[in-house]
Motif scaffolding. Sequence first.
Motif, PDB file in Angstrom:
ATOM      1  N   VAL A 124      -4.868 -11.168 -12.126  1.00  0.00           N
ATOM      2  CA  VAL A 124      -4.050 -11.923 -11.174  1.00  0.00           C
ATOM      3  C   VAL A 124      -3.955 -11.175  -9.844  1.00  0.00           C
ATOM      4  CG1 VAL A 124      -1.745 -12.829 -10.713  1.00  0.00           C
ATOM      5  CG2 VAL A 124      -2.735 -13.062 -12.991  1.00  0.00           C
ATOM      6  N   MET A 125      -3.754  -9.854  -9.910  1.00  0.00           N
ATOM      7  CA  MET A 125      -3.620  -9.064  -8.692  1.00  0.00           C
ATOM      8  C   MET A 125      -4.854  -9.144  -7.816  1.00  0.00           C
ATOM      9  SD  MET A 125      -1.772  -5.636 -10.200  1.00  0.00           S
ATOM     10  CE  MET A 125      -2.053  -4.722  -8.682  1.00  0.00           C
ATOM     11  N   GLN A 126      -6.032  -9.141  -8.439  1.00  0.00           N
ATOM     12  CA  GLN A 126      -7.268  -9.116  -7.662  1.00  0.00           C
ATOM     13  C   GLN A 126      -7.659 -10.487  -7.119  1.00  0.00           C
ATOM     14  OE1 GLN A 126      -9.699  -6.792 -10.644  1.00  0.00           O
ATOM     15  NE2 GLN A 126     -10.055  -5.501  -8.858  1.00  0.00           N
ATOM     16  N   THR A 127      -6.912 -11.521  -7.481  1.00  0.00           N
ATOM     17  CA  THR A 127      -7.156 -12.842  -6.881  1.00  0.00           C
ATOM     18  C   THR A 127      -6.235 -13.113  -5.701  1.00  0.00           C
ATOM     19  OG1 THR A 127      -5.604 -13.928  -8.409  1.00  0.00           O
ATOM     20  CG2 THR A 127      -7.906 -13.770  -9.096  1.00  0.00           C
ATOM     21  N   MET A 128      -5.252 -12.244  -5.492  1.00  0.00           N
ATOM     22  CA  MET A 128      -4.282 -12.459  -4.425  1.00  0.00           C
ATOM     23  C   MET A 128      -4.813 -11.955  -3.088  1.00  0.00           C
ATOM     24  SD  MET A 128      -1.618 -13.904  -5.712  1.00  0.00           S
ATOM     25  CE  MET A 128      -0.835 -14.201  -7.304  1.00  0.00           C
ATOM     26  N   ILE A 135       4.965  -9.706   0.755  1.00  0.00           N
ATOM     27  CA  ILE A 135       6.115 -10.559   0.439  1.00  0.00           C
ATOM     28  C   ILE A 135       7.193  -9.786  -0.308  1.00  0.00           C
ATOM     29  CG2 ILE A 135       6.851 -12.608  -0.834  1.00  0.00           C
ATOM     30  CD1 ILE A 135       4.124 -13.844  -0.183  1.00  0.00           C
ATOM     31  N   PRO A 136       6.855  -9.045  -1.388  1.00  0.00           N
ATOM     32  CA  PRO A 136       7.910  -8.238  -2.020  1.00  0.00           C
ATOM     33  C   PRO A 136       8.200  -6.949  -1.273  1.00  0.00           C
ATOM     34  CG  PRO A 136       5.860  -7.960  -3.205  1.00  0.00           C
ATOM     35  CD  PRO A 136       5.606  -9.018  -2.167  1.00  0.00           C
ATOM     36  N   ALA A 137       7.249  -6.455  -0.476  1.00  0.00           N
ATOM     37  CA  ALA A 137       7.433  -5.158   0.167  1.00  0.00           C
ATOM     38  C   ALA A 137       8.492  -5.210   1.271  1.00  0.00           C
ATOM     39  CB  ALA A 137       6.104  -4.662   0.741  1.00  0.00           C
ATOM     40  N   ALA A 147       6.757  -0.096   3.659  1.00  0.00           N
ATOM     41  CA  ALA A 147       6.232  -1.381   3.211  1.00  0.00           C
ATOM     42  C   ALA A 147       4.711  -1.380   3.228  1.00  0.00           C
ATOM     43  CB  ALA A 147       6.777  -2.505   4.095  1.00  0.00           C
ATOM     44  N   ALA A 148       4.125  -0.751   4.243  1.00  0.00           N
ATOM     45  CA  ALA A 148       2.662  -0.666   4.318  1.00  0.00           C
ATOM     46  C   ALA A 148       2.112   0.172   3.169  1.00  0.00           C
ATOM     47  CB  ALA A 148       2.242  -0.068   5.654  1.00  0.00           C
ATOM     48  N   ILE A 149       2.772   1.277   2.846  1.00  0.00           N
ATOM     49  CA  ILE A 149       2.316   2.128   1.743  1.00  0.00           C
ATOM     50  C   ILE A 149       2.442   1.390   0.416  1.00  0.00           C
ATOM     51  CG2 ILE A 149       2.864   4.216   0.425  1.00  0.00           C
ATOM     52  CD1 ILE A 149       3.515   5.579   3.029  1.00  0.00           C
ATOM     53  N   PHE A 150       3.563   0.705   0.217  1.00  0.00           N
ATOM     54  CA  PHE A 150       3.778  -0.028  -1.035  1.00  0.00           C
ATOM     55  C   PHE A 150       2.687  -1.070  -1.244  1.00  0.00           C
ATOM     56  CE2 PHE A 150       5.501  -3.753  -3.215  1.00  0.00           C
ATOM     57  CZ  PHE A 150       5.972  -3.194  -4.391  1.00  0.00           C
ATOM     58  N   SER A 151       2.419  -1.865  -0.230  1.00  0.00           N
ATOM     59  CA  SER A 151       1.406  -2.914  -0.360  1.00  0.00           C
ATOM     60  C   SER A 151       0.012  -2.324  -0.537  1.00  0.00           C
ATOM     61  CB  SER A 151       1.440  -3.831   0.868  1.00  0.00           C
ATOM     62  OG  SER A 151       1.233  -3.087   2.052  1.00  0.00           O
ATOM     63  N   THR A 152      -0.269  -1.210   0.138  1.00  0.00           N
ATOM     64  CA  THR A 152      -1.578  -0.575   0.005  1.00  0.00           C
ATOM     65  C   THR A 152      -1.782  -0.009  -1.387  1.00  0.00           C
ATOM     66  OG1 THR A 152      -1.556  -0.009   2.359  1.00  0.00           O
ATOM     67  CG2 THR A 152      -3.124   1.157   0.978  1.00  0.00           C
ATOM     68  N   VAL A 153      -0.746   0.618  -1.949  1.00  0.00           N
ATOM     69  CA  VAL A 153      -0.844   1.175  -3.300  1.00  0.00           C
ATOM     70  C   VAL A 153      -1.103   0.074  -4.321  1.00  0.00           C
ATOM     71  CG1 VAL A 153       0.468   2.307  -5.132  1.00  0.00           C
ATOM     72  CG2 VAL A 153       0.531   3.227  -2.823  1.00  0.00           C
TER      73      VAL A 153
END
Length: 230
Positions: A124-128, A135-137, A147-153
């Motif tokens: 699911v993650m790799q289709t997003m 959005i959650p970050a 927020a940038a680090i969270f989404s990148t991780v």
Amino acid sequence: VGEVIESGIDFLVEHLSFITKASAEVVEMLLGAMESGLLLVPIPVFIVIVGIAVWFLTKDRKLTLGSALGLALIWNMGLWTATVSTIALVLVSTLCAIALGVPLGILSAISLRMYKVVMPVLDVMQTMPAFVYLIPAIPFFGLGKTAAIFSTVIFSMPPAIRFTCLGIRQIPAELVECSTAFGATRMQRLYKLDLPLAAPTIMAGINQTVMLALSMVVIASMKTILTPPR
């Protein structure tokens, strides 16, 4: 359904905001320290160090020269500070993704239940799309580098998990049986057989993690992400 999800997110943000704000402050402090440390290094010295490191790792003259000339071009264009900020973001994000992804990959390889839980989530993650992870970050961490680090991780972690799991699960059954016959415990087999034999595959996953982190960290260059509201 949308109202239920929205109310759930609001509830979590309200009750977990003190944790996320504290973590955001810690992350930004560490990033600031890393950026300050990198900026303390004279730019010509930094370029020379990178060139030597590239030559030592690759023994490729063209790649070494290209790395040095690329950094020199960035310096000449006056973008050195922004480049150092990007390097710090990539380093922190990649280290976090590897620190989380490799252990999860090991657990998925040795536990069938974990495998059945983790792999559908990765699918699911790799289709997003990449921007979905903001959005959650943003509600939890606000506008800023955290927020940038969270989404990148989150975006770059799946290859580390998949390749680690794949490398361990592809080890020949004969070798596993041989180690068991010689009385090796599960941890001894993991450290002395599984991880050494799976190391090339794990390193390929880490390479893909670095590449995805580099692609995702472009979002960090957006002013709405990097610059907190005044």
